[in-house]
Design an enzyme around this catalytic site. Structure first.
Site, PDB file in Angstrom:
ATOM      1  N   GLY A 172     -21.364 -85.845 -57.564  1.00 40.66           N
ATOM      2  CA  GLY A 172     -21.701 -85.018 -58.720  1.00 40.66           C
ATOM      3  C   GLY A 172     -21.149 -83.616 -58.586  1.00 40.66           C
ATOM      4  N   ASP A 173     -21.321 -83.023 -57.405  1.00 40.30           N
ATOM      5  CA  ASP A 173     -20.745 -81.703 -57.137  1.00 40.30           C
ATOM      6  C   ASP A 173     -19.228 -81.732 -57.269  1.00 40.30           C
ATOM      7  OD1 ASP A 173     -22.942 -80.015 -56.580  1.00 40.30           O
ATOM      8  OD2 ASP A 173     -23.142 -80.852 -54.578  1.00 40.30           O
ATOM      9  N   LEU A 174     -18.617 -82.726 -56.656  1.00 40.67           N
ATOM     10  CA  LEU A 174     -17.156 -82.783 -56.653  1.00 40.67           C
ATOM     11  C   LEU A 174     -16.608 -82.969 -58.060  1.00 40.67           C
ATOM     12  CD1 LEU A 174     -16.764 -85.027 -53.480  1.00 40.67           C
ATOM     13  CD2 LEU A 174     -16.265 -82.576 -53.650  1.00 40.67           C
TER      14      LEU A 174
END
Length: 397
Positions: A172-174
């Site tokens: 999700g962050d990436l």
């Protein structure tokens, strides 16, 4: 050649992973990225470990090293007048500012987006949050695993419907970082026509929802709720992980022509009851798995992969990360870079996933990657650049 963004200055106020990944992508493309960190502590990820590497007192987090190549570091206390003054001097020189604070934090620091854009109308601001900047839950803190769950990804991942699993990297962050960098490039392109910047917003929720792909339309159009079903594709069969004599291999029989070739290679009846078309095979998935693993059981993985390759069937093994980084194909794609770190010496990092070639076919991909900085490493150089005369983002470059 440093890269296609070598005339772009990025001020990076972000920490953890989504924002830093976005700014690292821009730095990989040649942008000058100035990472603003908290004095004495730095980015949160400097403390995330183990593993840590280096001598006592100079230990570095391998997590931090993964997201901060091609950046300079300066430590500023943004709650103090002097720190804010230096930041505003950076904003005056910047093309892009990236932040991933919770909504309202910049305003409380006296650094609201409206003020920044008034000060530098050409500025592109990328703002990343957990669940969006508005809406009934816009103020929620965002961490990757929580977003993977809330955005439905964990319900699609695991051995079955009762075994939700997170993806093994903070996807999700990436993805939010990747979408953010993509948005920044679009805003910079538009600035060539308009002469003014704009605000680009994304979130972990938006990024994960944005890659639901066929699972999204499976519900919105088809009315089916996808659920985790292990290592087999919900809409194609056979497609997934299959056991063989000494382990397992993956195959992707993604068309009827491939199914015919597969059956010919392994002496199977392509028109057997329940197997004549992909919808039939999906409906009888357990039977298909049984048949495929029945013929695979006689072969070891290496021999099986050779036979699959000879038949033109897409296939592969499941590698551990040490095997991936030892693989000649990985190295051939420029996916490893050696950099000289201030305290660690020469280290090897996973490299950027893009390569560039000129019209003659010669590769012009950036080669001079810089190691992730130690905290406040470039403060003197950055302050000297800010003190140098010359307006705009070209000054001091």
């Amino acid at each position: 050649m440093t890269g296609p963004l070598d005339d772009v200055v990025v001020v990076d106020l972000s920490r953890a992973l989504a924002g830093p990944h976005a700014t690292m992508m821009l730095g990989d493309l040649g942008a000058r990225v100035v990472k603003v960190e908290v004095p004495g502590r730095g980015d949160d990820t400097r403390g995330w470990g183990p593993p840590f590497v280096g001598e006592e007192g100079e230990r570095e987090s391998t997590y931090f090293l993964s997201a901060n190549r091609n950046k300079e570091s300066i430590a500023l206390d943004l709650k103090a007048d002097a720190g804010r003054a230096t930041l505003l001097a950076l904003v005056d020189r910047a093309d892009v500012l990236v932040e991933n604070f919770r909504p309202g934090v910049l305003d409380r620091l006296g650094l609201g987006v409206d003020m920044l854009l008034e000060r530098n109308p050409r500025l592109v601001v990328l703002s990343i949050t957990g669940f969006g900047h508005d809406g009934p839950e816009g103020g929620r803190a965002g961490y990757d695993q929580i977003a993977q769950g809330e955005a439905g990804l964990m319900s699609l991942t695991g051995s079955g419907p009762d075994d939700p699993q997170r993806v093994g990297v903070p996807i999700g962050d990436l993805l939010a970082g990747i979408y953010g960098a993509y948005g920044v490039l679009a805003a910079l392109h538009e600035r060539h026509s308009t002469g003014v910047g704009q605000v680009v917003r994304t979130s972990l929720l938006a990024a994960v929802t944005g890659v639901h792909a066929f699972q999204g339309t499976r519900w919105t159009v088809g009315g089916e709720v996808g659920r985790a079903q292990g290592n087999h594709h919900p809409s194609i069969a056979p497609y997934g992980l299959f056991r063989c004599r000494d382990g397992a291999v993956q195959i992707a029989v993604g068309s009827e022509a491939l199914w015919q070739r597969f059956c010919l290679a392994f002496a199977l009846d392509a028109e057997a009851e329940g197997m004549g078309s992909n919808p039939e095979r999906v409906a009888h998935r357990d039977r298909v798995i049984e048949v495929v693993e029945g013929v695979f059981a006689e072969l070891e993985a290496d021999a099986l992969l050779t036979r699959l390759a000879d038949a033109g069937i897409p296939a592969g093994r499941v590698r551990t990360l040490d095997e991936v980084y030892a693989w000649e194909q990985t190295a051939s794609q420029g996916l490893l870079v050696d950099v000289k770190h201030t305290s660690l010496g020469t280290v090897t990092l996973p490299g950027p996933p893009l390569r560039f070639f000129d019209p003659s076919g010669a590769e012009v991909t950036r080669q001079d990657h810089q190691a992730p900085p130690v905290l406040d490493e470039h403060a003197t150089r950055i302050r000297a650049w800010l003190d140098a005369p010359g307006p705009g983002s070209e000054a001091g470059r």
